[in-house]
Scaffold this motif. Sequence first.
Motif, short mmCIF file in Angstrom:
data_model
loop_
_atom_site.label_atom_id
_atom_site.label_comp_id
_atom_site.label_asym_id
_atom_site.label_seq_id
_atom_site.Cartn_x
_atom_site.Cartn_y
_atom_site.Cartn_z
N ALA A 149 92.00 -60.53 -24.32
CA ALA A 149 92.27 -59.92 -23.00
C ALA A 149 93.57 -59.15 -23.11
CB ALA A 149 92.37 -61.00 -21.93
N ARG A 150 93.48 -57.81 -23.16
CA ARG A 150 94.68 -56.98 -23.22
C ARG A 150 95.40 -57.04 -21.88
NH1 ARG A 150 95.06 -56.70 -28.59
NH2 ARG A 150 93.14 -55.88 -29.52
N ARG A 151 96.72 -56.98 -21.93
CA ARG A 151 97.51 -57.12 -20.71
C ARG A 151 97.09 -56.10 -19.65
NH1 ARG A 151 101.69 -59.87 -18.81
NH2 ARG A 151 102.99 -58.94 -17.20
N ALA A 152 96.78 -54.89 -20.06
CA ALA A 152 96.40 -53.85 -19.11
C ALA A 152 95.11 -54.18 -18.38
CB ALA A 152 96.25 -52.50 -19.83
N ASP A 153 94.29 -55.07 -18.95
CA ASP A 153 93.01 -55.43 -18.35
C ASP A 153 93.06 -56.74 -17.57
OD1 ASP A 153 91.82 -53.18 -19.52
OD2 ASP A 153 91.45 -54.28 -21.38
N GLN A 154 94.19 -57.42 -17.59
CA GLN A 154 94.31 -58.71 -16.91
C GLN A 154 94.48 -58.49 -15.41
OE1 GLN A 154 97.63 -60.44 -18.94
NE2 GLN A 154 96.49 -60.71 -20.85
N VAL A 155 93.67 -59.17 -14.63
CA VAL A 155 93.67 -59.00 -13.17
C VAL A 155 94.86 -59.73 -12.56
CG1 VAL A 155 92.40 -59.39 -11.03
CG2 VAL A 155 91.17 -58.78 -13.14
N ALA A 156 95.64 -59.01 -11.74
CA ALA A 156 96.79 -59.59 -11.07
C ALA A 156 96.60 -59.52 -9.56
CB ALA A 156 98.06 -58.87 -11.48
N TRP A 157 97.17 -60.50 -8.86
CA TRP A 157 97.02 -60.58 -7.40
C TRP A 157 98.29 -61.14 -6.79
CZ3 TRP A 157 96.92 -65.05 -4.26
CH2 TRP A 157 96.52 -64.83 -2.93
N GLN A 158 98.63 -60.67 -5.59
CA GLN A 158 99.81 -61.18 -4.90
C GLN A 158 99.43 -61.74 -3.54
OE1 GLN A 158 103.39 -58.84 -5.17
NE2 GLN A 158 104.01 -59.36 -3.07
N ASP A 159 99.92 -62.94 -3.26
CA ASP A 159 99.66 -63.60 -1.98
C ASP A 159 100.42 -62.85 -0.87
OD1 ASP A 159 99.21 -65.32 0.13
OD2 ASP A 159 100.43 -66.96 -0.67
#
Length: 201
Positions: A83-93
């Motif tokens: 999983a390349r960092r650019a493809d890792q899903v990020a989310w903010q509460d």
Amino acid sequence: MENIGNDIDSRLAARLRALRADRGLTLDALAERSGVSRSMISLIERGESSPTANVLDRVAAGLGVTLAALFADTGHADAGPVARRADQVAWQDPATGYRRRNLSPSGYPSPIELVEVELPPGARVSYDSGARAAVVEQQIYLLDGTIELTVGEVTHRLSGGDCLAMRLDRPTGFHNPTDSPARYIVALTTDGRSALNAAKR
């Protein structure tokens, strides 16, 4: 944690619809299992709401999956082991500024999920899901900072390098009591047993 995508609500909407359909659950059935209102689930599925971490965790518990699974990108049938960092899903509460990033390769068959979390200074994130449809084991490894992690009625103060093992079967809370961000890794496994049967062992 950069690259928190603008399309996260639409990605979450599609993922939630797919998980609910896979389990043959109506909106009403998922509402009953999760304790989240039918109208809220419908808003999330239409991408018209930015739900909090607690709401999403309750929905995940009702579906029998982890919170991380709600953000998994399963659109690639040929998912590989990296999983390349650019493809890792990020989310903010939206309620606390708490940020999480799914580190594990989406769609790759592995029983382990890794998530990186950043908890802002003074922030509190509470999960009141309690018992779940499936057994979820979790370990928290603190990279930087300090957190107070409450499991049921017991609070553990963790500093950099500390690791806590726990089962997700009771309310939990995360608090950063300092004026610096705290960063930690969450490792989760779901073994498919019903939480009720596991509790009887």
